[in-house]
Design a protein around this motif. Structure first.
Motif, PDB file in Angstrom:
ATOM      1  N   GLU A  85       0.796  -1.576   0.475  1.00 18.09           N
ATOM      2  CA  GLU A  85       0.180  -0.322   0.190  1.00 18.09           C
ATOM      3  C   GLU A  85       0.914   1.549   0.161  1.00 18.09           C
ATOM      4  O   GLU A  85       0.765   2.167  -0.475  1.00 18.09           O
ATOM      5  N   ARG A  86       1.994   1.046   1.157  1.00 17.43           N
ATOM      6  CA  ARG A  86       3.193   2.560   0.713  1.00 17.43           C
ATOM      7  C   ARG A  86       3.755   2.710  -0.083  1.00 17.43           C
ATOM      8  O   ARG A  86       4.009   3.895  -0.503  1.00 17.43           O
ATOM      9  N   ILE A  87       3.830   1.515  -0.815  1.00 18.81           N
ATOM     10  CA  ILE A  87       5.093   1.234  -1.960  1.00 18.81           C
ATOM     11  C   ILE A  87       3.878   2.273  -3.560  1.00 18.81           C
ATOM     12  O   ILE A  87       3.833   3.354  -3.911  1.00 18.81           O
ATOM     13  N   TYR A  88       2.666   1.568  -3.479  1.00 18.82           N
ATOM     14  CA  TYR A  88       1.567   1.761  -4.622  1.00 18.82           C
ATOM     15  C   TYR A  88       1.366   3.397  -4.440  1.00 18.82           C
ATOM     16  O   TYR A  88       1.390   4.321  -5.272  1.00 18.82           O
ATOM     17  N   GLY A  89       1.338   3.985  -3.491  1.00 18.36           N
ATOM     18  CA  GLY A  89       1.235   5.191  -2.792  1.00 18.36           C
ATOM     19  C   GLY A  89       2.080   6.304  -3.672  1.00 18.36           C
ATOM     20  O   GLY A  89       1.941   7.115  -3.903  1.00 18.36           O
ATOM     21  N   ILE A  90       3.118   5.820  -3.055  1.00 17.66           N
ATOM     22  CA  ILE A  90       4.482   6.889  -3.740  1.00 17.66           C
ATOM     23  C   ILE A  90       4.269   6.443  -5.442  1.00 17.66           C
ATOM     24  O   ILE A  90       4.560   7.879  -5.805  1.00 17.66           O
ATOM     25  N   PHE A  91       3.948   5.859  -5.728  1.00 20.84           N
ATOM     26  CA  PHE A  91       4.437   5.638  -7.228  1.00 20.84           C
ATOM     27  C   PHE A  91       2.596   5.565  -7.932  1.00 20.84           C
ATOM     28  O   PHE A  91       2.563   5.654  -8.750  1.00 20.84           O
ATOM     29  N   VAL A  92       1.919   6.309  -7.429  1.00 18.37           N
ATOM     30  CA  VAL A  92       0.473   6.006  -8.013  1.00 18.37           C
ATOM     31  C   VAL A  92      -0.257   6.983  -8.860  1.00 18.37           C
ATOM     32  O   VAL A  92      -0.451   6.646  -9.511  1.00 18.37           O
ATOM     33  N   GLY A  93       0.705   7.978  -9.643  1.00 17.13           N
ATOM     34  CA  GLY A  93       0.776   9.060 -10.902  1.00 17.13           C
ATOM     35  C   GLY A  93       1.270   8.681 -11.782  1.00 17.13           C
ATOM     36  O   GLY A  93       1.576   9.494 -12.922  1.00 17.13           O
ATOM     37  N   ASP A  94       2.549   7.800 -11.692  1.00 18.41           N
ATOM     38  CA  ASP A  94       3.348   7.689 -12.086  1.00 18.41           C
ATOM     39  C   ASP A  94       2.283   6.668 -14.279  1.00 18.41           C
ATOM     40  O   ASP A  94       2.321   5.974 -13.724  1.00 18.41           O
ATOM     41  N   ASN A  95       3.189   7.183 -14.291  1.00 16.31           N
ATOM     42  CA  ASN A  95       2.712   6.438 -16.627  1.00 16.31           C
ATOM     43  C   ASN A  95       3.427   6.453 -17.117  1.00 16.31           C
ATOM     44  O   ASN A  95       4.462   7.058 -17.762  1.00 16.31           O
ATOM     45  N   ALA A 135       3.377  -3.717 -25.338  1.00 12.59           N
ATOM     46  CA  ALA A 135       2.656  -4.792 -25.099  1.00 12.59           C
ATOM     47  C   ALA A 135       0.888  -4.197 -25.162  1.00 12.59           C
ATOM     48  O   ALA A 135       0.839  -3.218 -26.369  1.00 12.59           O
ATOM     49  N   VAL A 136       0.310  -4.642 -25.040  1.00 16.13           N
ATOM     50  CA  VAL A 136      -1.120  -4.469 -25.271  1.00 16.13           C
ATOM     51  C   VAL A 136      -1.864  -3.095 -24.758  1.00 16.13           C
ATOM     52  O   VAL A 136      -1.863  -2.315 -25.285  1.00 16.13           O
ATOM     53  N   GLY A 137      -1.338  -2.283 -24.037  1.00 17.10           N
ATOM     54  CA  GLY A 137      -1.716  -1.952 -22.984  1.00 17.10           C
ATOM     55  C   GLY A 137      -0.927  -0.230 -23.571  1.00 17.10           C
ATOM     56  O   GLY A 137       0.647  -0.214 -23.863  1.00 17.10           O
ATOM     57  N   GLY A 138      -0.614   0.832 -23.219  1.00 16.73           N
ATOM     58  CA  GLY A 138      -0.087   2.235 -23.948  1.00 16.73           C
ATOM     59  C   GLY A 138       0.345   2.921 -22.404  1.00 16.73           C
ATOM     60  O   GLY A 138       1.033   2.381 -22.359  1.00 16.73           O
ATOM     61  N   THR A 139      -0.842   3.508 -22.519  1.00 14.19           N
ATOM     62  CA  THR A 139      -0.753   4.136 -20.307  1.00 14.19           C
ATOM     63  C   THR A 139      -0.096   2.636 -20.157  1.00 14.19           C
ATOM     64  O   THR A 139      -1.487   1.668 -19.514  1.00 14.19           O
ATOM     65  N   ARG A 140       0.840   2.714 -18.969  1.00 12.01           N
ATOM     66  CA  ARG A 140       0.362   1.793 -17.438  1.00 12.01           C
ATOM     67  C   ARG A 140       0.900   1.953 -16.640  1.00 12.01           C
ATOM     68  O   ARG A 140       1.795   2.881 -16.397  1.00 12.01           O
ATOM     69  N   SER A 141       0.334   1.912 -15.713  1.00 11.52           N
ATOM     70  CA  SER A 141       0.786   2.046 -13.739  1.00 11.52           C
ATOM     71  C   SER A 141       1.597   1.865 -13.535  1.00 11.52           C
ATOM     72  O   SER A 141       2.480   0.584 -13.533  1.00 11.52           O
ATOM     73  N   GLY A 142       2.728   2.941 -13.538  1.00  6.56           N
ATOM     74  CA  GLY A 142       4.092   2.506 -13.137  1.00  6.56           C
ATOM     75  C   GLY A 142       4.124   2.055 -10.897  1.00  6.56           C
ATOM     76  O   GLY A 142       4.601   1.147 -10.713  1.00  6.56           O
ATOM     77  N   ALA A 143       3.027   2.724 -10.796  1.00  9.44           N
ATOM     78  CA  ALA A 143       2.621   1.768  -9.235  1.00  9.44           C
ATOM     79  C   ALA A 143       2.675   0.168  -9.260  1.00  9.44           C
ATOM     80  O   ALA A 143       3.482   0.248  -8.187  1.00  9.44           O
ATOM     81  N   ILE A 144       1.725   0.038 -10.125  1.00  6.85           N
ATOM     82  CA  ILE A 144       1.745  -1.638 -10.142  1.00  6.85           C
ATOM     83  C   ILE A 144       2.797  -2.142 -10.113  1.00  6.85           C
ATOM     84  O   ILE A 144       3.340  -2.887 -10.020  1.00  6.85           O
ATOM     85  N   ILE A 145       4.466  -1.700 -11.463  1.00  9.00           N
ATOM     86  CA  ILE A 145       5.452  -2.116 -11.957  1.00  9.00           C
ATOM     87  C   ILE A 145       5.804  -2.000 -10.448  1.00  9.00           C
ATOM     88  O   ILE A 145       6.857  -2.875 -10.315  1.00  9.00           O
ATOM     89  N   ALA A 146       5.976  -1.205  -9.627  1.00  5.58           N
ATOM     90  CA  ALA A 146       6.586  -1.062  -8.865  1.00  5.58           C
ATOM     91  C   ALA A 146       6.742  -2.144  -7.524  1.00  5.58           C
ATOM     92  O   ALA A 146       7.343  -1.948  -7.212  1.00  5.58           O
ATOM     93  N   THR A 147       5.507  -2.115  -7.777  1.00  2.00           N
ATOM     94  CA  THR A 147       4.565  -2.907  -6.166  1.00  2.00           C
ATOM     95  C   THR A 147       5.481  -4.003  -6.445  1.00  2.00           C
ATOM     96  O   THR A 147       5.713  -5.177  -5.987  1.00  2.00           O
ATOM     97  N   CYS A 148       5.586  -5.216  -8.330  1.00  2.00           N
ATOM     98  CA  CYS A 148       6.111  -6.118  -8.552  1.00  2.00           C
ATOM     99  C   CYS A 148       7.215  -5.615  -8.072  1.00  2.00           C
ATOM    100  O   CYS A 148       8.221  -7.279  -7.257  1.00  2.00           O
TER     101      CYS A 148
END
Length: 548
Positions: A156-166, A386-399
């Motif tokens: 949750e904390r990592i996601y919040g830090i990168f929530v705006g990244d595209n 890949a398929v997506g254009g815009t991709r959430s940086g927060a999702i990648i950061a949590t991985c």
């Protein structure tokens, strides 16, 4: 030498006879007639070739569809089928998505925004409370691969830090771009990729599989193949058939051994032709949990110069670490000569939040076909990996954060516990009267079947005890997919106890018919007209979005 002379003279004689026969048929006809007949015959031959060899559905499948379509047009039969379909759709809706008493759907925006505290309370008390399955307590087969409250809090904390990244703009967000590159590199490393190994992240296993299929379709196009063909065992994930549908490829299924559930390698070899653009093998297969013969399929790929994709979405974050911990499992990665790509889900046994998967390739030449590039759009040059254009940086950061947090030791410990838990449950199931295990599972999945009673009754009985199971068909079974939550003290033992009790109760009257949703599952498997089953499922999808 004399023999060759005789053979040559005989050949010339036959050619002369053929020439005379053709000329005799053309005698008295005008040139335009001969040309039109020739063109007509070529058109017919070309049409037949496409119908027989290049159509996405086999001839028998198309005949079957046409037959049932005609049957359903008959007044009495068609009306009866329609009535039964509506009843079944209603049953699916009521069973799958019931609302609490007095609850209704919001279908309009609130006139004014809801305050933060009130909104959080609404989410917790009304929406989150609708969950009835104790998935955190391990009463769910697969689906959620939870790492515990401490890990969730960190994410949750990592996601919040990168929530705006595209990641459509990696130059603006270089940190998350670096994270993605590192995730791919770490995966290439534990899959024994060489210095040229590469890949991308995706939103899930389906997208990873789609991207590999697209990459090999583009490769096939470059080699002059107009209708690329995917060869996959019947145990292969449905995403391969989905890719064939999306990308106008032909999907050819290969049988598996009815006992071992391994691929029929001779059958796969016989199906290979000049249009085959990829071979598929699973590690493990989702229906049976069996690691298929990666080495043998890879040998076919090498011999015929065909790419080989290993679908390790279920096992990619278990098998390499279990092997490193000393467990004896078949090879499944780039260490096998001939393997050209691998898909693995980080949001399953990689323990990352949902929306994280990886597809890796032996080298960049294979990956290139996955990319989409448009240089002529008036909005500027457009490119996406890949398929997506815009991709959430927060999702990648949590991985990335998950992989760094869990580490090699954590993944090894998790892999060993999961496999040993599956072994324990399997041993117990094999001792229970009335139950059988399909194939010989290797990793995390156990497919339970029965030759004595309708196995879907067992699925319903376990649901009443609070367990949520996957169902499989051909043959019918219920799947127990072991996750980290099942390795907690007492969880697997609790499942075995409930399984034993449910089975014993069913065995009192093994011939009794299934009821409710179990009856629908059984009926769906037995209906020869698969278009009717598709309508049942369509009803489910419609119910999913229903607000009535």
């Amino acid at each position: 030498m004399e023999y060759l002379d005789v053979w040559w003279e005989m050949s010339l004689l036959y050619l002369q006879h053929t020439r005379d026969a053709i000329n005799a048929q053309c005698e008295g006809r005008e040139a335009w007639q001969i040309i039109m007949v020739t063109v007509g015959v070529m058109i017919i031959c070309n049409w037949l070739y496409h119908q027989l060899f290049l159509h996405e559905l086999g001839l028998f499948e198309r005949f079957k569809l046409s037959f049932f379509r005609m049957l359903r047009r008959l007044p009495v039969i068609g009306t009866k089928i329609k009535e039964e379909l509506e009843k079944t759709k209603a049953a699916i809706t009521s069973d799958m998505f019931p609302l609490p008493d007095g609850d209704v759907y919001n279908t309009r925006l609130p006139e004014t925004g809801i305050p933060k505290d009130e909104l959080l309370n609404l989410v917790k008390t009304k929406y989150k409370s609708m969950e009835k399955i104790d998935w955190k307590g391990g009463r769910l087969s697969g689906a959620v691969y939870n790492c515990g409250a401490e890990h969730e809090s960190l994410m949750e904390r990592i996601y919040g830090i990168f929530v705006g990244d595209n990641l459509l703009h990696p130059d603006v967000f270089p940190g998350t771009r670096k994270m993605e590159a590192e995730v791919v590199a770490m995966c290439c490393n534990f899959f024994h990729g060489g210095p040229d190994a590469c890949g991308t992240m995706t939103s899930g296993g389906t997208e990873s599989i789609l991207m590999a299929c697209k990459a090999y379709r583009e490769r096939a196009y470059k080699h002059g193949i107009k209708t690329p063909q995917i060869l996959a065992p019947i145990s292969g994930h449905a995403a391969f058939a989905k890719a064939a549908k999306y990308f106008k490829m032909r999907y050819v299924e290969i049988p598996v051994d009815p006992v071992t559930k391994l691929i029929n390698i001779p059958a796969m070899r016989r199906k290979i032709n000049k249009n085959t653009c990829m071979l598929v093998v699973s590690a493990p297969s989702f229906p049976y949990g069996v690691i298929e013969q990666v080495e043998e399929v890879a040998k076919l790929g090498k011999y015929y110069n065909i790419p080989v994709h290993v679908d390790a979405c279920m096992g990619g974050f278990i098998i390499p670490f279990a092997k490193k911990a000393g467990m004896d499992l078949p090879p499944m990665d780039f260490a096998v000569d001939g393997v050209t790509s691998i898909s693995a889900d980080a949001h399953k046994y990689g323990l990352a939040p949902k929306g994280n998967s990886i597809v890796v390739y032996k080298n960049a030449d294979y990956r290139m076909g996955q990319f989409y590039i448009n240089t002529d759009w008036c909005g500027g040059v457009y490119a996406s990996p890949a398929v997506g254009g815009t991709r959430s940086g927060a999702i990648i950061a949590t991985c990335w954060a998950t992989m760094m947090y869990v580490g090699l030791d954590g993944y090894q410990e998790n892999a060993v516990k999961i496999i040993k838990t599956r072994q324990y449950v399997e041993e117990c199931v094999r001792k229970m009267p009335g139950l059988t295990v399909q194939g010989k599972p290797d990793v995390n999945i156990l497919s339970i079947s029965s030759n004595t009673f309708d196995i879907y009754r067992l699925g319903s009985a376990l649901t009443k005890k609070g367990w949520h199971m996957f169902t499989v068909q051909y043959p019918a079974g219920v799947n127990f997919c072991v996750t980290k939550m099942h390795t907690l003290p007492g969880v697997a033992e609790g499942f075995v106890k409930d399984l034993e009790e449910c089975t014993a109760e069913i065995m009192k009257d093994p011939k009794a018919p299934a009821e409710g949703i179990a009856a629908i599952y059984g009926m769906a498997e037995s209906i020869p007209d698969r278009s009717m089953v598709a309508e049942f499922v369509q009803g489910y999808l419609e119910a999913y979005y229903s607000t009535i």
